[in-house]
Enzyme design. Structure first.
Site, mmCIF file in Angstrom:
data_model
loop_
_atom_site.group_PDB
_atom_site.id
_atom_site.type_symbol
_atom_site.label_atom_id
_atom_site.label_comp_id
_atom_site.label_asym_id
_atom_site.label_seq_id
_atom_site.Cartn_x
_atom_site.Cartn_y
_atom_site.Cartn_z
ATOM 1 C CG ASP A 16 -1.982 1.064 1.155
ATOM 2 O OD1 ASP A 16 -2.350 1.469 0.034
ATOM 3 O OD2 ASP A 16 -2.456 1.496 2.222
ATOM 4 C CG LEU B 24 10.107 -16.992 -2.173
ATOM 5 C CD1 LEU B 24 9.672 -16.912 -0.710
ATOM 6 C CD2 LEU B 24 10.647 -15.640 -2.631
ATOM 7 C CG HIS C 62 0.165 1.393 -9.288
ATOM 8 N ND1 HIS C 62 -0.075 1.127 -7.960
ATOM 9 C CD2 HIS C 62 -0.923 2.068 -9.743
ATOM 10 C CE1 HIS C 62 -1.269 1.609 -7.625
ATOM 11 N NE2 HIS C 62 -1.796 2.198 -8.692
HETATM 12 C C1 FPP Z 1 -2.076 -0.113 -3.317
HETATM 13 O O1 FPP Z 1 -1.596 1.228 -3.271
HETATM 14 C C2 FPP Z 1 -1.490 -0.799 -4.464
HETATM 15 C C3 FPP Z 1 -2.177 -1.410 -5.465
HETATM 16 C C4 FPP Z 1 -3.643 -1.443 -5.519
HETATM 17 C C5 FPP Z 1 -1.473 -2.038 -6.609
HETATM 18 C C6 FPP Z 1 -0.235 -2.834 -6.259
HETATM 19 C C7 FPP Z 1 0.433 -3.207 -7.510
HETATM 20 C C8 FPP Z 1 1.773 -3.232 -7.718
HETATM 21 C C9 FPP Z 1 2.774 -2.979 -6.665
HETATM 22 C C10 FPP Z 1 2.349 -3.491 -9.082
HETATM 23 C C11 FPP Z 1 2.197 -4.835 -9.671
HETATM 24 C C12 FPP Z 1 2.569 -5.957 -8.797
HETATM 25 C C13 FPP Z 1 3.393 -6.984 -9.116
HETATM 26 C C14 FPP Z 1 3.380 -8.165 -8.231
HETATM 27 C C15 FPP Z 1 4.322 -6.961 -10.270
HETATM 28 P P1 FPP Z 1 -2.602 2.432 -3.530
HETATM 29 O O2 FPP Z 1 -2.684 2.668 -5.013
HETATM 30 O O3 FPP Z 1 -3.912 2.164 -2.878
HETATM 31 O O4 FPP Z 1 -1.838 3.611 -2.842
HETATM 32 P P2 FPP Z 1 -2.505 4.862 -2.084
HETATM 33 O O5 FPP Z 1 -3.191 4.304 -0.858
HETATM 34 O O6 FPP Z 1 -1.315 5.705 -1.727
HETATM 35 O O7 FPP Z 1 -3.434 5.523 -3.038
#
Ligand code: FPP
Length: 247
Positions: free
Chosen positions: A26, A137, A43
């Site tokens: 997050d 892993l 992301h």
């Molecule tokens: C939450 O942060 C994050 C997500 C919903 C997406 C996570 C995806 C990745 C890290 C990239 C792809 C993953 C892999 C495994 C290659 P948020 O967008 O809710 O952040 P915020 O709370 O600051 O808005």
């Protein structure tokens, strides 16, 4: 583990190394907007952090790493953001097909695949096949995942087994529910880490986290480091785990 290390751990009354760590990735959006960048840049950086952390987990001998990449609720985000995350996942799966056997890292996608593109599903089939050759892993990527949906699905599978006469209602056990979750066969995570300053589970591993130790940190996921992971593991090892009993 060498015997002397086991004795050292017992003397220090530390928990053994966790076998399974789960993480909520997050804070990507906030990381990007605080830099004047589009959320998708967060992301992209978050995917890099994930690669670093997974490599570190492999080096320290962790057995299972589970990450929350995309929830059943994340479809409500803008089309551009959803597409950007799916593209990052596609690139990661493609890359995994080339490297996972050499690096001895297995991959399991946990979630409802029916809404994913055919391209992604084909890559998942390929990584599933390649994972049969790995013993190190195992990375579990929760994709179109929601814990309530996962538990509901397990209830449906059990109901089908009852309807078909394979099991009796009175024989249903917790183990039977566990086996029918996406995480079937994987031990529950001893440690769950949530960066990004929020203290909630957000529909992540609600069944599996019954006795997990929860580590919350203000660090945003793209800034999360191997050193902070090591610190979280040290914190976990010092925790008194009682599992509802008295110690
Ligand atoms: C939450 O942060 C994050 C997500 C919903 C997406 C996570 C995806 C990745 C890290 C990239 C792809 C993953 C892999 C495994 C290659 P948020 O967008 O809710 O952040 P915020 O709370 O600051 O808005």
């Amino acid at each position: 583990m060498p015997l002397f290390k086991k004795e050292q751990e017992a003397a220090a009354a530390l928990n053994p190394m966790p076998r399974h760590i789960a993480m909520v990735m997050d804070g990507n959006g906030r990381w990007a907007t605080s830099r004047g960048l589009p959320r998708t840049a967060g992301h992209k950086e978050g995917a890099e952090t994930f690669r670093r952390i997974a490599t570190h987990c492999s080096h320290i001998g962790l057995e299972y790493l589970t990450v929350y990449a995309f929830s059943t609720e994340n479809w409500t985000r803008s089309e551009a953001e959803v597409n950007a995350i799916m593209e990052l996942l596609r690139v990661y799966l493609l890359e995994s097909c080339e490297k996972m056997v050499k690096e001895n890292i297995g991959l399991r996608i946990m979630g409802d695949e029916s809404r994913l593109s055919e391209g992604l599903r084909a890559l998942i089939r390929e990584t599933d096949e390649l994972s049969k050759q790995t013993t190190g892993l195992q990375v579990n990527v929760c994709l179109n995942y929601g814990a309530r949906m996962e538990i509901t699905r397990a209830a449906r599978l059990l109901a089908e087994d009852v309807k078909a006469g394979r099991i009796a209602v009175s024989d249903i056990t917790e183990e039977m529910v566990s086996e029918r979750l996406y995480s079937g066969g994987i031990p529950d995570p001893e440690l769950i880490i949530r960066p990004g300053a929020e203290k909630r589970m957000s529909n992540f591993l609600l069944w599996q986290s019954a006795y997990s130790e929860l580590y919350f940190t203000d660090t945003l996921w793209p800034d999360f480091t191997e050193a902070e992971l090591d610190g979280a593991i040290t914190w976990y090892r010092s925790r008194k785990r009682r599992f509802g009993g008295v110690k």
